[in-house]
Design a protein around this motif. Structure first.
Motif, PDB file in Angstrom:
ATOM      1  N   TRP A  40       0.851  -1.190   0.000  1.00 52.59           N
ATOM      2  CA  TRP A  40       0.000   0.000   0.000  1.00 52.59           C
ATOM      3  C   TRP A  40       0.885   1.237   0.000  1.00 52.59           C
ATOM      4  O   TRP A  40       2.083   1.166   0.246  1.00 52.59           O
ATOM      5  CB  TRP A  40      -0.944  -0.007   1.200  1.00 52.59           C
ATOM      6  N   ARG A  41       0.276   2.392  -0.306  1.00 58.99           N
ATOM      7  CA  ARG A  41       0.989   3.678  -0.358  1.00 58.99           C
ATOM      8  C   ARG A  41       0.375   4.625   0.663  1.00 58.99           C
ATOM      9  O   ARG A  41      -0.812   4.551   0.966  1.00 58.99           O
ATOM     10  CB  ARG A  41       0.881   4.311  -1.746  1.00 58.99           C
ATOM     11  N   TYR A  42       1.179   5.542   1.149  1.00 56.88           N
ATOM     12  CA  TYR A  42       0.655   6.589   2.025  1.00 56.88           C
ATOM     13  C   TYR A  42      -0.142   7.566   1.185  1.00 56.88           C
ATOM     14  O   TYR A  42       0.341   8.054   0.162  1.00 56.88           O
ATOM     15  CB  TYR A  42       1.790   7.353   2.708  1.00 56.88           C
ATOM     16  N   LEU A  43      -1.364   7.863   1.589  1.00 57.00           N
ATOM     17  CA  LEU A  43      -2.184   8.888   0.948  1.00 57.00           C
ATOM     18  C   LEU A  43      -1.910  10.191   1.692  1.00 57.00           C
ATOM     19  O   LEU A  43      -2.387  10.405   2.795  1.00 57.00           O
ATOM     20  CB  LEU A  43      -3.670   8.521   1.027  1.00 57.00           C
ATOM     21  N   LEU A  44      -1.074  11.040   1.112  1.00 55.71           N
ATOM     22  CA  LEU A  44      -0.659  12.278   1.767  1.00 55.71           C
ATOM     23  C   LEU A  44      -1.778  13.305   1.763  1.00 55.71           C
ATOM     24  O   LEU A  44      -2.014  13.982   2.757  1.00 55.71           O
ATOM     25  CB  LEU A  44       0.594  12.837   1.097  1.00 55.71           C
ATOM     26  N   SER A  45      -2.448  13.449   0.627  1.00 55.69           N
ATOM     27  CA  SER A  45      -3.568  14.383   0.507  1.00 55.69           C
ATOM     28  C   SER A  45      -4.292  14.078  -0.795  1.00 55.69           C
ATOM     29  O   SER A  45      -3.849  13.256  -1.588  1.00 55.69           O
ATOM     30  CB  SER A  45      -3.080  15.840   0.514  1.00 55.69           C
ATOM     31  N   HIS A  46      -5.406  14.746  -0.993  1.00 55.53           N
ATOM     32  CA  HIS A  46      -6.131  14.589  -2.250  1.00 55.53           C
ATOM     33  C   HIS A  46      -6.905  15.866  -2.538  1.00 55.53           C
ATOM     34  O   HIS A  46      -7.237  16.634  -1.638  1.00 55.53           O
ATOM     35  CB  HIS A  46      -7.084  13.387  -2.214  1.00 55.53           C
ATOM     36  N   ALA A  47      -7.146  16.087  -3.812  1.00 55.80           N
ATOM     37  CA  ALA A  47      -7.978  17.193  -4.290  1.00 55.80           C
ATOM     38  C   ALA A  47      -8.918  16.582  -5.313  1.00 55.80           C
ATOM     39  O   ALA A  47      -8.542  16.384  -6.466  1.00 55.80           O
ATOM     40  CB  ALA A  47      -7.119  18.282  -4.913  1.00 55.80           C
ATOM     41  N   GLY A  48     -10.106  16.216  -4.855  1.00 53.65           N
ATOM     42  CA  GLY A  48     -11.045  15.529  -5.742  1.00 53.65           C
ATOM     43  C   GLY A  48     -10.487  14.183  -6.148  1.00 53.65           C
ATOM     44  O   GLY A  48     -10.175  13.353  -5.302  1.00 53.65           O
ATOM     45  N   SER A  49     -10.324  13.975  -7.419  1.00 53.31           N
ATOM     46  CA  SER A  49      -9.827  12.696  -7.922  1.00 53.31           C
ATOM     47  C   SER A  49      -8.301  12.649  -8.041  1.00 53.31           C
ATOM     48  O   SER A  49      -7.741  11.653  -8.475  1.00 53.31           O
ATOM     49  CB  SER A  49     -10.451  12.406  -9.283  1.00 53.31           C
ATOM     50  N   LEU A  50      -7.616  13.699  -7.634  1.00 54.51           N
ATOM     51  CA  LEU A  50      -6.161  13.776  -7.717  1.00 54.51           C
ATOM     52  C   LEU A  50      -5.568  13.384  -6.364  1.00 54.51           C
ATOM     53  O   LEU A  50      -5.793  14.044  -5.352  1.00 54.51           O
ATOM     54  CB  LEU A  50      -5.747  15.197  -8.088  1.00 54.51           C
ATOM     55  N   LEU A  51      -4.816  12.276  -6.333  1.00 54.10           N
ATOM     56  CA  LEU A  51      -4.215  11.776  -5.099  1.00 54.10           C
ATOM     57  C   LEU A  51      -2.729  12.124  -5.044  1.00 54.10           C
ATOM     58  O   LEU A  51      -2.032  12.015  -6.048  1.00 54.10           O
ATOM     59  CB  LEU A  51      -4.352  10.250  -5.017  1.00 54.10           C
TER      60      LEU A  51
END
Length: 85
Positions: A40-51
């Motif tokens: 798995w990867r760390y999800l640092l942030s998101h803006a809508g569909s942009l991870l």
């Protein structure tokens, strides 16, 4: 190798292939499109569909466009990671 981002939190994860390393190769769960406890990867942030992600194996940081529920134009999707808000 980059250090782990301060925003990295084990509670926020994503299962997206890393464009820098191939750590999922040979993993039966990953090859079948299932989530596994190792790749798995760390999800640092998101803006809508942009991870915004960081690989826990090689610490590479990148942006991934999911196109899931995206309401932005293709140009906005491309440039949204480049603009300061």
């Amino acid at each position: 190798m980059l250090p782990l981002d301060p925003q990295a939190d084990i509670g926020r994860r994503a299962w997206v292939p890393c464009p820098n390393c191939d750590d999922r190769r040979g993993c039966a769960a990953c090859e079948q499109g299932r989530t596994c406890s190792e790749h798995w990867r760390y999800l640092l942030s998101h803006a809508g569909s942009l991870l915004h992600l960081q690989c826990r194996s090689c610490t590479h940081i990148w942006t991934h466009e999911t196109h899931f529920g995206a309401t932005r134009s293709p140009w906005e999707r491309i440039t949204s990671g480049l603009r300061r808000r």
